[in-house]
Scaffold this active site. Structure first.
Site, PDB file in Angstrom:
ATOM      1  N   GLU A 481     -16.627  41.651  55.587  1.00  0.00           N
ATOM      2  CA  GLU A 481     -17.473  42.837  55.583  1.00  0.00           C
ATOM      3  C   GLU A 481     -17.931  43.102  54.152  1.00  0.00           C
ATOM      4  OE1 GLU A 481     -14.630  45.539  57.305  1.00  0.00           O
ATOM      5  OE2 GLU A 481     -14.439  44.217  59.037  1.00  0.00           O
ATOM      6  N   GLU A 512     -12.409  42.675  62.321  1.00  0.00           N
ATOM      7  CA  GLU A 512     -11.329  41.955  61.637  1.00  0.00           C
ATOM      8  C   GLU A 512     -10.700  40.854  62.503  1.00  0.00           C
ATOM      9  OE1 GLU A 512     -11.739  45.201  61.601  1.00  0.00           O
ATOM     10  OE2 GLU A 512     -12.079  45.628  59.486  1.00  0.00           O
ATOM     11  N   GLN A 534     -11.320  43.631  54.410  1.00  0.00           N
ATOM     12  CA  GLN A 534     -11.765  44.499  53.314  1.00  0.00           C
ATOM     13  C   GLN A 534     -10.624  45.267  52.625  1.00  0.00           C
ATOM     14  OE1 GLN A 534     -14.955  47.647  53.983  1.00  0.00           O
ATOM     15  NE2 GLN A 534     -16.016  45.991  52.941  1.00  0.00           N
ATOM     16  N   ASP A 537      -5.026  47.793  54.598  1.00  0.00           N
ATOM     17  CA  ASP A 537      -4.738  48.722  55.702  1.00  0.00           C
ATOM     18  C   ASP A 537      -5.403  48.277  57.007  1.00  0.00           C
ATOM     19  OD1 ASP A 537      -3.799  51.398  53.974  1.00  0.00           O
ATOM     20  OD2 ASP A 537      -5.171  50.043  52.961  1.00  0.00           O
ATOM     21  N   TYR A 538      -6.463  47.491  56.918  1.00  0.00           N
ATOM     22  CA  TYR A 538      -7.172  47.067  58.130  1.00  0.00           C
ATOM     23  C   TYR A 538      -6.753  45.677  58.599  1.00  0.00           C
ATOM     24  CZ  TYR A 538      -9.589  51.128  56.549  1.00  0.00           C
ATOM     25  OH  TYR A 538      -9.833  52.400  56.110  1.00  0.00           O
ATOM     26  N   HIS A 579      -6.212  53.693  52.484  1.00  0.00           N
ATOM     27  CA  HIS A 579      -6.729  52.859  51.393  1.00  0.00           C
ATOM     28  C   HIS A 579      -5.680  52.643  50.323  1.00  0.00           C
ATOM     29  CE1 HIS A 579     -10.449  54.229  53.316  1.00  0.00           C
ATOM     30  NE2 HIS A 579     -10.935  53.081  52.912  1.00  0.00           N
TER      31      HIS A 579
END
Ligand SMILES: Cc1ncc(C[n+]2csc(CCOP(=O)(O)OP(=O)(O)O)c2C)c(N)n1
Length: 790
Positions: A481, A512, A534, A537-538, A579
Site C-alpha cells: 500500500e 494485507e 504498511q 499493527d496491520y 500505530h
C-alpha cells in the site's frame, strides 16, 4: 472427442471414485485415522485436467484427487500412502505423511533444496486445511506469469516460465467462498488482470450448512456477476456449468484456459449441481443433515452415473465395455491399496523386529526377565504396529531395568537414541531450508565507511539499498500500500518506481491478506518478492497465510517446496493503539518456519535484507517506525555488506549488568545506560538483532558470565517476546548458572499503547523505567552498595 480419450477419462474418474469408497473403509476399519475424499466432484476435475499444461500451477483443496490423478500427479498408490501417513517422500511425495489425506502438492525442489524446472512440469502448490487459504496464494501464482511476461528480457532464460503463458488454477468449495479470503482474492485478481482460473465446486453444502446460510442468493456466480468484463472495462470471464455435463465442462474449460493463458484475464467457473455421495468426511454421515429429497437427488444426479449414461447414449461404449473398464479399475485400485499398505507397514515391522531382538537380549541378561519377555510378547502380538508401540515397548523395558547396567541395556539405549533421531527426521525435520542457500551459509560482510561517507536520513539509506537490489536482481519486485507512486509512507522506495517501472515497484489495494498471498505465490515460482505491510499493527490481517501457509511450507512438504518471500513492515513506536504496536511474542510464536528480523536502525535493516535476498528462506523484517528520519552514516559498500541472522551485537560493554533488547527500545536502553554510568553502574547492552534465529553462538551467556545479571527490555506485552528470550537463555544457554540476581523483564503494559506523548510514556518502557529497574536489580544483588531508588 475420441472414444479412447473419453473411455480413459471414465477409467480415471471411476478409479478415483473407487479410491474414495475404499478410502472411507480404511478409516472405518482403523487403518487410517481420518479421510476426506473427492467423490461427487470427479467429472469437472477431469475436464480441468485436460487444459492444465506444463508450467501451470494448481492451488486447490482436499477434493481434488481426480484432478491430480488425471494430471498424472498422483497415483492411486500414493493416494493411499497419504491416507496411511507413509513417511517416505517416494511413497507420499506431497507431504511425506505429515498432512492428512487430500492435501496435495508436487515436488518443486530437488533433494538438495534447489529448484526443479517447473516450467517443464505440471505443478501443484501444497494444500493446507484452512478453507479458502488457497485463494490468496493463487493470486501470487498467477501474478508470476504476468511478471515473467512483462520482464522477459530482463529475466531471460529461467526455470519457471515461457513468456508468462502459465495459468494458475484455483479450486474451492461453494461454502468456502463465504470467506473474506475468497472475495479479497477475487477482487485482487480482477484488479491485477492475471491468468487465474477459479473453479467453485458447488454441492450446496459446507459440511452440514446449506447454501442459504453461506451465499447471498445461494449462487456465487450470480453475486459475482458485476465482475464480468465488458467491452469497456476489464474484469472476469464468468462461466456457469453443471458438474455432470461432460461436453459442456470440456467446452467451458477449453474457453477459460485460452482466455486466461493468452489474454491474462482471470476466469471464474461456477460448477453447479455437484454431489457428495459419502458426505463431508469420515467424521460423520450426511444423512444427519441432508433431506430425503436431497439425498435422492444426489443419487440420481451423481456425475459418474450421468457420465456413464452419456457415454452409452452417445454410443462411445456399451454397458459391457464399461463394466470391463470398471472391473479393471477395481483390480487396479485394490492392488494399489494393498501395495501402499505393505510399503507403509513393512519398514515399521522391521523396526519392530530390531527392537524386539534388543529387548529379548535385555530379558536374557536381566533379573526381570519374565516381565521383559512379556513386553516382547505384547509387541509381537500387534498385527499392525505403529512406531509409538515400539517406542513404548523400549521405554517399558528400560524402566524395568532402571538403575542396572548391562551391554544389552546399553545397546537398547543406543537404539532408542537412534530411533529418536530417525523419527525426528521423519516428523520434525525441514522447518527451515537445508539447501546451500540456507541463511547460515550467507557470509557476513561488514559495512564499510570512509571519510567521505555521508550522513543521511535512515529512509535514504533504504532507498540506496533497494535501488542496488532492483538494479542487480531482475527477479526482485516490491509491492504494498502506497509503495509505488510515493515510495511507501516513509519513502524507503522513493523514486524507484520511476526508475524501474510499475511491474517492479507497485501500489496495491488495501488487502494485507492477498499482499502476502501475492508474494507467497510469486516466490513459489522463482521470483524474489518483497511484500510490504504498511504498519506492523496491520500484519494481523496477513498473519493467517504467513502462519498457516508460508511458515509451514518447507516443513509440510518435507523440503519439497519453498517460497523465499520477504515481508517488510515497520513497527514498535509511533502513536496510538494501531500505530505503535509491538506484538512480537504473538508473531514469533505464529510463524516458526520463517525468520524474524528486528533491526535497530536502517543500516542493520539493509544488511539483513541483503543476507535474506541471497538466501532462500522466508522472513519478516520489522523496521523501526521512528527511525526513518534519524541520521545514519551511509556505508560505502551499500548493496554488498550483509548482517548475519542469529548474531547478536554488543553495543556497549559493561560489567555490572547485561541488558538484552532489540528494535526501538535500544535507544532508550542506551540513554538509560548513560545515566546509570553517572552513578557508577556499568551496563553491557546487547542488540539481539534477530529473534528467529536467536543468538545462535550463545554470546549472551558469555556476557552474563561476566555481569551475572540479566535484564530483558522490549515493548511487547509482559510475557511476550521477553518470555521467549528468557526461555532461550535459560534452557539453551544455561544462563541460570551465572546469575547472581533474579533475571528480569521490562516490557510495555498489558494494554495497547495510549495515544500522544504521555500515552506512550505511560504505556511503554521509558528511560526512567530502565533506570529504576536496573537500580532495583542492583539493590537486590547488593543492598549495602546500592540503595533503593525511592
Ligand atoms: C478456516 C476454516 N474454517 C473451518 C474449517 C472446517 N471445515 C472444513 S471443510 C468445511 C466445509 C467446506 O465446505 P465447501 O467449501 O463447500 O467444500 P466441500 O467440502 O463441500 O467440498 C469446513 C467448515 C476449516 N477447515 N477452515
Amino acid at each position: 472427442m475420441n472414444k479412447e480419450e473419453i473411455l480413459n477419462d471414465y477409467r480415471i474418474a471411476y478409479q478415483s471414485r473407487l479410491a474414495s469408497l475404499l478410502g472411507r473403509k480404511e478409516v472405518l476399519t482403523g487403518k487410517a485415522k481420518f479421510g476426506i475424499f473427492g467423490d461427487g466432484k470427479e467429472l469437472p476435475q477431469i475436464a480441468m485436467a485436460k487444459y492444465f499444461k506444463k508450467g501451470d500451477f494448481r492451488s486447490g483443496y482436499y477434493r481434488d484427487q481426480t484432478f491430480m490423478m488425471a494430471s498424472e500427479l498422483l497415483t492411486v498408490q500414493a493416494f493411499f500412502a497419504q491416507l496411511y501417513a507413509h513417511t517416505d517422500i517416494e511413497a507420499e511425495p506431497a507431504s511425506a505423511g505429515r498432512m492428512m489425506n487430500g492435501h496435495f502438492g508436487t515436488r518443486l525442489l530437488d533433494e538438495q533444496g534447489n529448484w526443479l524446472q517447473s516450467k517443464h512440469t505440471k505443478n501443484s502448490s501444497s494444500d493446507i486445511s484452512p478453507t479458502a487459504a488457497q485463494m490468496v496464494r493463487l493470486v501470487g501464482l498467477a501474478l508470476a506469469s504476468k511478471y515473467y511476461r512483462a520482464n522477459k528480457d530482463l529475466i531471460g532464460e529461467n526455470n519457471f516460465s515461457e513468456n508468462g503463458n502459465e495459468v494458475a488454477w484455483g479450486t474451492i468449495g461453494n461454502a468456502s467462498s463465504s470467506e473474506g479470503h475468497f472475495f479479497e482474492a477475487i477482487n485482487a485478481g480482477g484488479v491485477l488482470q492475471i491468468p487465474m482460473v477459479v473453479s467453485v465446486w458447488d454441492d450446496q453444502f459446507g459440511i452440514s450448512v446449506p447454501a442459504k446460510y453461506q451465499t447471498t442468493k445461494e449462487s456465487i456466480s450470480e453475486i459475482l456477476a458485476g465482475f464480468q468484463r465488458t467491452a469497456e472495462k476489464p474484469g472476469y470471464e464468468i462461466f456457469v456449468v453443471n458438474g455432470w455435463d461432460y461436453p459442456s465442462l470440456l467446452a467451458t474449460y477449453e474457453k477459460a484456459s485460452k482466455i486466461a493463458r493468452e489474454e491474462h484475464v482471470p476466469c471464474l467457473i461456477h460448477v453447479k449441481e455437484l454431489t457428495q455421495p459419502q458426505g463431508h468426511s469420515t467424521s460423520g454421515s450426511h444423512e444427519r443433515y441432508k433431506s430425503k429429497e436431497r439425498l435422492e437427488w444426489e443419487t440420481e444426479n451423481d456425475c459418474m452415473l450421468k457420465f456413464r449414461e452419456w457415454i452409452q447414449v452417445e454410443g462411445y461404449a456399451n454397458a459391457s465395455e464399461l463394466a470391463q473398464i470398471e472391473d479393471e479399475a477395481k483390480i487396479h485400485v485394490n492392488v494399489s491399496r494393498k501395495n501402499a499398505w505393505e510399503a507403509y507397514l513393512n519398514p515399521i515391522k522391521s523396526e519392530l523386529e530390531t527392537a524386539k531382538q534388543l529387548i529379548e537380549n535385555l530379558a536374557a541378561e536381566s533379573t526381570q526377565s519374565n516381565a521383559i519377555s512379556s513386553i516382547v510378547e505384547n509387541l509381537a502380538s500387534i498385527g499392525e504396529p505403529i512406531r509409538k508401540d515400539i517406542a513404548l515397548a523400549i521405554n517399558q523395558a528400560l524402566k524395568l531395568t532402571y538403575g542396572t547396567q548391562s551391554n544389552s541395556r546399553t545397546e537398547l539405549v543406543n537404539f532408542k537414541q537412534s530411533y529418536l533421531n530417525s523419527n525426528f527426521e521423519r516428523y520434525s525435520s525441514n522447518l527451515y531450508s537445508n539447501s546451500e542457500l540456507g541463511i547460515q551459509h550467507i557470509p557476513e560482510i561488514k559495512a564499510q565507511y570512509s571519510e567521505n561517507s555521508k550522513l543521511v536520513d535512515g529512509r535514504e539509506l533504504l532507498v540506496a539499498y533497494f535501488d542496488s537490489l532492483l538494479e542487480k536482481d531482475p527477479r526482485v519486485f516490491a509491492f504494498g500500500e502506497d509503495l509505488g507512486k510515493i515510495g511507501d509512507v516513509n519513502q524507503g522506495f522513493a523514486g524507484l518506481q520511476d526508475k524501474y517501472g510499475e511491474s517492479r515497484v507497485s501500489d496495491t489495494g488495501i488487502r494485507e491478506l492477498t499482499i502476502i498471498g501475492q508474494g507467497l505465490g510469486a516466490a513459489l515460482r522463482g521470483l524474489r518478492p518483497i511484500a510490504e505491510i504498511q504498519y506492523l499493527d496491520y500484519l494481523l490481517y496477513g498473519l493467517q497465510p504467513l502462519s498457516d501457509d508460508l511458515a509451514t511450507l518447507q516443513y509440510r512438504t518435507k523440503g519439497g517446496q519453498k517460497a523465499p518471500l520477504i515481508v517488510r513492515t515497520r513497527g514498535h513506536r509511533l502513536e496510538g493503539i494501531w500505530h505503535s504496536g509491538s506484538p512480537i511474542g504473538m508473531i514469533i510464536n505464529a510463524i516458526r518456519g520463517m525468520y524474524v528480523c528486528v533491526p535497530r536502525n536502517m543500516t542493520q535493516a539493509a544488511g539483513m535484507y541483503n543476507t535474506l535476498m541471497q538466501a532462500d528462506e522466508p522472513a519478516l523484517v520489522i523496521e523501526c517506525l521512528n527511525g526513518y528520519r534519524l541520521k545514519e552514516m551511509l556505508p560505502d559498500n551499500m548493496g554488498s555488506y550483509s548482517v548475519p541472522l542469529g548474531k547478536i551485537e554488543v553495543l556497549q560493554e559493561g560489567i555490572d549488568l547485561t541488558i538484552v533488547s532489540y528494535g526501538s527500545t535500544l535507544r532508550i536502553v542506551q540513554d538509560a545506560a548513560k545515566q546509570l554510568e553517572e552513578i557508577g553502574i556499568s551496563c553491557e547492552i546487547i542488540d539481539a538483532q534477530t529473534l528467529i534465529p536467536f543468538d545462535i553462538h550463545h554470546q549472551i551467556a558469555v556476557s552474563v558470565q561476566k555481569t551475572n545479571k540479566l535484564l530483558i527490555v522490549d515493548e511487547d506485552v509482559p510475557g511476550g517476546a521477553s518470555a521467549f528470550i528468557l526461555q532461550q537463555l535459560i534452557e539453551k544457554q544455561d544462563l541460570w548458572k551465572h546469575l547472581d540476581a533474579k533475571p528480569e523483564t521490562l516490557t510495555a503494559k498489558e494494554h495497547r499503547p495510549a495515544y500522544g506523548t504521555d500515552g506512550d510514556y505511560y504505556s511503554k518502557p521509558s528511560i526512567e523505567d530502565v533506570f529504576e529497574k536496573v537500580i532495583s536489580m542492583m539493590n537486590e544483588y547488593n543492598p549495602a552498595a546500592f540503595a533503593p531508588f525511592i
